[in-house]
Design a protein around this motif. Structure first.
Motif, PDB file in Angstrom:
ATOM      1  N   ALA A 160       0.826  -1.204   0.000  1.00 25.96           N
ATOM      2  CA  ALA A 160       0.000   0.000   0.000  1.00 25.96           C
ATOM      3  C   ALA A 160       0.865   1.260   0.000  1.00 25.96           C
ATOM      4  N   LEU A 161       1.895   1.270   0.825  1.00 29.89           N
ATOM      5  CA  LEU A 161       2.776   2.443   0.904  1.00 29.89           C
ATOM      6  C   LEU A 161       3.524   2.656  -0.408  1.00 29.89           C
ATOM      7  N   LYS A 162       3.915   1.565  -1.038  1.00 23.54           N
ATOM      8  CA  LYS A 162       4.637   1.657  -2.317  1.00 23.54           C
ATOM      9  C   LYS A 162       3.727   2.233  -3.402  1.00 23.54           C
ATOM     10  N   VAL A 163       2.487   1.744  -3.449  1.00 24.74           N
ATOM     11  CA  VAL A 163       1.527   2.214  -4.442  1.00 24.74           C
ATOM     12  C   VAL A 163       1.189   3.690  -4.216  1.00 24.74           C
ATOM     13  N   ALA A 164       1.088   4.072  -2.944  1.00 27.57           N
ATOM     14  CA  ALA A 164       0.670   5.433  -2.606  1.00 27.57           C
ATOM     15  C   ALA A 164       1.754   6.473  -2.854  1.00 27.57           C
ATOM     16  N   LYS A 165       2.984   6.062  -2.757  1.00 24.21           N
ATOM     17  CA  LYS A 165       4.112   7.010  -2.730  1.00 24.21           C
ATOM     18  C   LYS A 165       4.156   7.922  -3.949  1.00 24.21           C
ATOM     19  N   ASP A 166       3.958   7.366  -5.145  1.00 21.74           N
ATOM     20  CA  ASP A 166       4.078   8.199  -6.346  1.00 21.74           C
ATOM     21  C   ASP A 166       2.730   8.482  -7.006  1.00 21.74           C
ATOM     22  N   ALA A 167       1.631   8.310  -6.255  1.00 19.16           N
ATOM     23  CA  ALA A 167       0.306   8.612  -6.805  1.00 19.16           C
ATOM     24  C   ALA A 167      -0.002  10.096  -6.666  1.00 19.16           C
ATOM     25  N   ILE A 210      -3.335   4.446   7.863  1.00 17.44           N
ATOM     26  CA  ILE A 210      -3.634   5.792   7.357  1.00 17.44           C
ATOM     27  C   ILE A 210      -2.537   6.775   7.768  1.00 17.44           C
ATOM     28  N   SER A 211      -2.100   6.679   9.009  1.00 16.66           N
ATOM     29  CA  SER A 211      -1.015   7.561   9.479  1.00 16.66           C
ATOM     30  C   SER A 211       0.263   7.344   8.685  1.00 16.66           C
ATOM     31  N   GLU A 212       0.541   6.106   8.325  1.00 21.07           N
ATOM     32  CA  GLU A 212       1.736   5.807   7.520  1.00 21.07           C
ATOM     33  C   GLU A 212       1.578   6.323   6.094  1.00 21.07           C
ATOM     34  N   LEU A 213       0.391   6.210   5.542  1.00 20.75           N
ATOM     35  CA  LEU A 213       0.150   6.672   4.175  1.00 20.75           C
ATOM     36  C   LEU A 213       0.367   8.172   4.047  1.00 20.75           C
ATOM     37  N   VAL A 214      -0.097   8.935   5.044  1.00 14.61           N
ATOM     38  CA  VAL A 214       0.043  10.391   4.998  1.00 14.61           C
ATOM     39  C   VAL A 214       1.512  10.803   4.998  1.00 14.61           C
ATOM     40  N   LYS A 215       2.357   9.983   5.592  1.00 13.71           N
ATOM     41  CA  LYS A 215       3.801  10.291   5.632  1.00 13.71           C
ATOM     42  C   LYS A 215       4.444  10.179   4.254  1.00 13.71           C
ATOM     43  N   VAL A 216       3.905   9.292   3.394  1.00 18.69           N
ATOM     44  CA  VAL A 216       4.500   9.126   2.062  1.00 18.69           C
ATOM     45  C   VAL A 216       3.755   9.910   0.998  1.00 18.69           C
ATOM     46  N   ASN A 217       2.511  10.329   1.308  1.00 17.68           N
ATOM     47  CA  ASN A 217       1.736  11.115   0.335  1.00 17.68           C
ATOM     48  C   ASN A 217       0.705  11.939   1.099  1.00 17.68           C
ATOM     49  N   LYS A 218       0.828  13.241   1.015  1.00 21.65           N
ATOM     50  CA  LYS A 218      -0.058  14.114   1.798  1.00 21.65           C
ATOM     51  C   LYS A 218      -1.458  14.216   1.208  1.00 21.65           C
ATOM     52  N   ILE A 235      -3.078  11.142  -6.068  1.00 24.06           N
ATOM     53  CA  ILE A 235      -4.045  11.169  -4.982  1.00 24.06           C
ATOM     54  C   ILE A 235      -4.255   9.753  -4.470  1.00 24.06           C
ATOM     55  N   VAL A 236      -4.453   9.632  -3.161  1.00 25.41           N
ATOM     56  CA  VAL A 236      -4.678   8.333  -2.531  1.00 25.41           C
ATOM     57  C   VAL A 236      -6.104   8.295  -1.996  1.00 25.41           C
ATOM     58  N   LEU A 237      -6.887   7.339  -2.448  1.00 27.98           N
ATOM     59  CA  LEU A 237      -8.244   7.133  -1.943  1.00 27.98           C
ATOM     60  C   LEU A 237      -8.213   5.918  -1.026  1.00 27.98           C
ATOM     61  N   PHE A 238      -8.296   6.168   0.276  1.00 29.50           N
ATOM     62  CA  PHE A 238      -8.344   5.070   1.241  1.00 29.50           C
ATOM     63  C   PHE A 238      -9.813   4.757   1.523  1.00 29.50           C
TER      64      PHE A 238
END
Length: 738
Positions: free
Chosen positions: A463-470, A505-513, A472-475
């Motif tokens: 999930a973190l890998k996919v989110a990093k260069d997106a 979610i907290s981890e995702l925000v760290k790699v993509n705001k 927008i992230v839809l959780f």
């Protein structure tokens, strides 16, 4: 002598049932006569055994008619969100039909969140058509129990925390259903606000709270909606089970409100023959399912209102007055429904119903937070969208208890997004976490297998890998309809998200705001990361068209206009039931918070909610003028009208829910700071302005005085407050009651 067999049959029938000499038709079959006359005529022809048979079940979902008289069976169906699949006669197991896949409508929390009475009518009409087509004459719904705590597992089936809102939304639903010759069975009467120990817990609540908070929606259903049926609840009140509760059913429902319809037990909610006889119950269902005579033949004959009742009558221990009254009400139900030759035929599983569900879903979705205008998604500037979360692929029309459905189809959020966005942007999916890996529920097999062999760490890393260069992230997460979440029979154990979603979610925000959280649930949840996540959407359980509705709102095809129907507290300590009362209690549960439920408690404590009752954002903006009153004083028999101008100051068309709250500035009894007493949803084009008016009388100013056992409007000073939510207050005007 007789020219054909048909003549013989008709004459034999007339000989068996008696003939009306004037019309040559038995009176109870003559629909030109009043229902009351027809009922009395039919009743006079029935034997004791036929009467007893009519007041209890003969299968899981049906009760007998009188074949000898041509009076048909009554067939019930769950539930409030769609027509339940057919089950076997004596079992909950599916019957295996191939033509009983329904349209799944949004859960009632989503309907209430539209704050749109016309959509409530459309919902009722549509689901009533589905029930009618399937030859069901009683729909077991809608539910209007009050949202007392966010931990109640069945909140998703109800209409929120405010009695006024629930009252105004339930009436059009009932009328829509019953326009099809199908009875709405409003449930669960009353005080069914938890699932823990639901069959035995005794509710202790003061009369003020009972009348001001927990009963108004039922009263509106009876007196304004003319509901033809009411379902009793499992719990106890004043030490008596609510399915045969003297105070609730005899004194209030029939005595104070004049209810003429049928009281139906919840399945297995009957516990005593004598109380069932004398305390207002009409139709008993499901006692076998609670093990009364488990596994015996003719189990239905052993129901409390079956052989035991007949035995009491034959021995002289009970008379027949109560029995005749019960049968009268059941007969009336039949004459209003399956003996009304003019009722429409209905329709089932249609695209028209799916589109009705889509419209309701779109209007019910609530935009909770939209920092930096992260929504709607700008597809012209977005190349890659990361979709993360199990709820993006999980079917939500199944599970949750009796409201579980076999839907004709269900569009998941991921499917809806892919269908809408197509090649305009790349969509990459990662599950992120495992919640409930069950891929089959009650005979319905999920379209996507949820079995998972990867570890939690592997799923999180993906999930973190996919989110990093997106872009927008839809959780897409939240709750589901598994045990101890949004599920009949189980209450939630905590306010926080399950399955370690908060951590992810907290981890995702760290790699993509640029994260948007879509909460699929019928309940409030804690959001410890709320300041870091710019976009938050309340997505509910949206039924057949769920994915299409969510996609429409997320990309801006539909402008969100839903408003919350319950308060999102920051912690459970900000909720009155947990701060002052008990939940879930033991053998008893004490509603010590009294009338201070939801926003009433938040106002009293001056506690800032996570998200307020009535809150919901739009992709446009609205400007409110100053509220005015047509007079400064009103008398007890008078009315007063408040007016306010609202203008769309944004660049696109949108809808706003204008809310009226009334505040009693000085009272002899404690009162909430303010209470909802009016709302109107208006649609405005860009730059358009409309005037919204509310007319109220003394009922909007009244409270229930438990010592007088009556509603009281005390003379004095009041304020009318206009708001976009219970905390976003725009203006107010003072007035007095003389």
């Amino acid at each position: 002598m007789f020219k054909n067999v048909k003549t013989v049959v008709v004459l034999l029938l007339w000989g068996a049932i008696g003939v009306n000499a004037q019309n040559k038709v038995p009176l109870y079959l003559d629909d030109k006569k009043t229902i009351s006359d027809r009922v009395e005529d039919a009743l006079s022809r029935m034997t004791l055994e036929e009467k007893i048979a009519m007041i209890h079940a003969q299968s899981k979902f049906s009760s007998p008619g009188v074949p000898r008289l041509g009076i048909p069976e009554n067939w019930m169906t769950d539930g409030p969100h769609g027509i339940r699949t057919e089950v076997l006669w004596d079992e909950w197991k599916q019957a295996g039909w191939t033509n009983d896949s329904c349209i799944a409508f949004p859960a009632l929390t989503a309907l209430a969140a539209t704050w749109n009475k016309e959509l409530s009518s459309l919902y009722g009409k549509s689901i009533g058509e589905e029930a009618r087509f399937r030859n069901k004459n009683v729909l077991l719904g809608p539910g209007v129990n009050i949202y007392r705590t966010p931990l109640n597992g069945r909140n998703f089936e109800y209409m929120g925390e405010d009695p006024f809102l629930a009252s105004k939304m339930v009436v059009p639903y009932i009328k829509g259903v019953q326009s099809n010759g199908v009875a709405a069975c409003v449930k669960h009467f009353a005080l069914n606000n938890q699932e823990t120990n639901r069959n035995a817990v005794n509710v202790i609540v003061e009369d003020r709270a009972l009348y001001e908070i927990y009963l108004p929606a039922f009263k509106a259903a009876v007196q304004e909606g003319d509901a033809w049926a009411i379902m009793g609840s499992y719990n106890k009140y004043k030490g008596q089970h609510c399915c045969h509760n003297e105070f609730l059913l005899n004194d209030i429902l029939r005595g104070e409100w004049g209810f003429k319809g049928v009281v139906i037990s919840d399945w297995g909610g009957v516990h005593d023959t004598k109380q069932a006889i004398y305390n207002g119950l009409d139709l008993e269902f499901g006692s076998w399912t609670n093990g009364l005579t488990w596994g015996t033949s003719n189990a239905y004959d052993s129901y409390y209102l079956a052989a035991p009742y007949a035995k009491m009558i034959k021995s002289g221990e009970a008379g027949t007055k109560e029995l005749d009254d019960k049968v009268r009400r059941v007969l009336r139900l039949s004459f209003l429904t399956n003996m009304d030759k003019n009722r429409p035929f209905g329709s089932f599983g249609t695209q028209e119903h799916a589109q009705a569900g889509l419209k309701i879903a779109e209007e019910g979705i609530v935009l909770l937070q939209n920092k930096n205008n992260i929504l709607p998604i700008n597809l012209s500037k977005t190349k890659k969208i990361a979709v993360i979360g199990e709820n993006a692929i999980k079917m939500m029309t199944v599970g949750g208890g009796s409201s579980s459905l076999k839907a004709r189809y269900e569009i998941t959020p991921l499917e809806g997004l892919k269908k809408r966005i197509g090649n305009q942007a790349q969509i990459v999916y990662a599950r992120g976490y495992v919640g409930d890996p069950t891929s089959e529920y009650n005979g319905v097999v999920a379209k996507v297998s949820l079995e998972e062999k990867r570890s939690a760490a592997e799923l999180s890393a993906e999930a973190l890998k996919v989110a990093k260069d997106a872009d927008i992230v839809l959780f897409i997460g939240g709750l589901n309809k598994s045990e101890y979440q949004d599920d009949e029979g189980f209450d939630r154990k905590e306010l926080g998200l399950p399955y370690h979603q908060d951590q992810l979610i907290s981890e995702l925000v760290k790699v993509n705001k640029n994260v948007v959280f879509v909460n699929i649930s019928g309940n409030a949840v804690a959001m410890p990361w709320v300041k870091e996540v710019p976009g938050i959407v309340q997505g509910w359980f949206l039924g057949t068209e769920a994915g299409n509705a969510l996609a429409a709102v997320l990309v801006g095809d539909a402008n969100p206009s839903g408003k919350l129907v319950f308060t999102f507290p920051v912690t459970l300590a900000d909720n009155g039931a947990h701060a002052l009362g008990e939940f879930p209690g033991g053998d008893e549960v004490n509603y010590k918070e009294g009338i201070f439920v939801g926003y009433r408690y938040a106002d009293k404590q001056k506690a800032k909610p996570l998200f307020s009752f009535g809150h919901g954002l739009s992709y446009t903006t609205f400007e409110y003028g100053k509220v005015t009153a047509d007079k400064k004083q009103m008398s007890a028999g008078d009315q007063i009208t408040f007016s306010v101008k609202v203008k769309n100051t944004g660049a696109r068309e949108g809808s706003e829910v204008v809310q009226l709250y009334i505040s009693d500035l000085k009272s002899s009894l404690p009162r909430p700071i303010k209470e909802l007493k009016g709302f109107e949803k208006i649609s405005l084009k860009a730059g358009e302005e409309k005037t919204v008016t509310f007319t109220v009388d003394k009922t909007a100013l009244s409270f229930f005085d438990d010592k007088k056992h009556d509603w009281v409007a005390e003379p004095g000073d009041f304020e009318a407050i206009i708001g976009a939510s219970s905390t976003d207050l725009k203006s107010k005007v003072s007035f007095s009651l003389q």
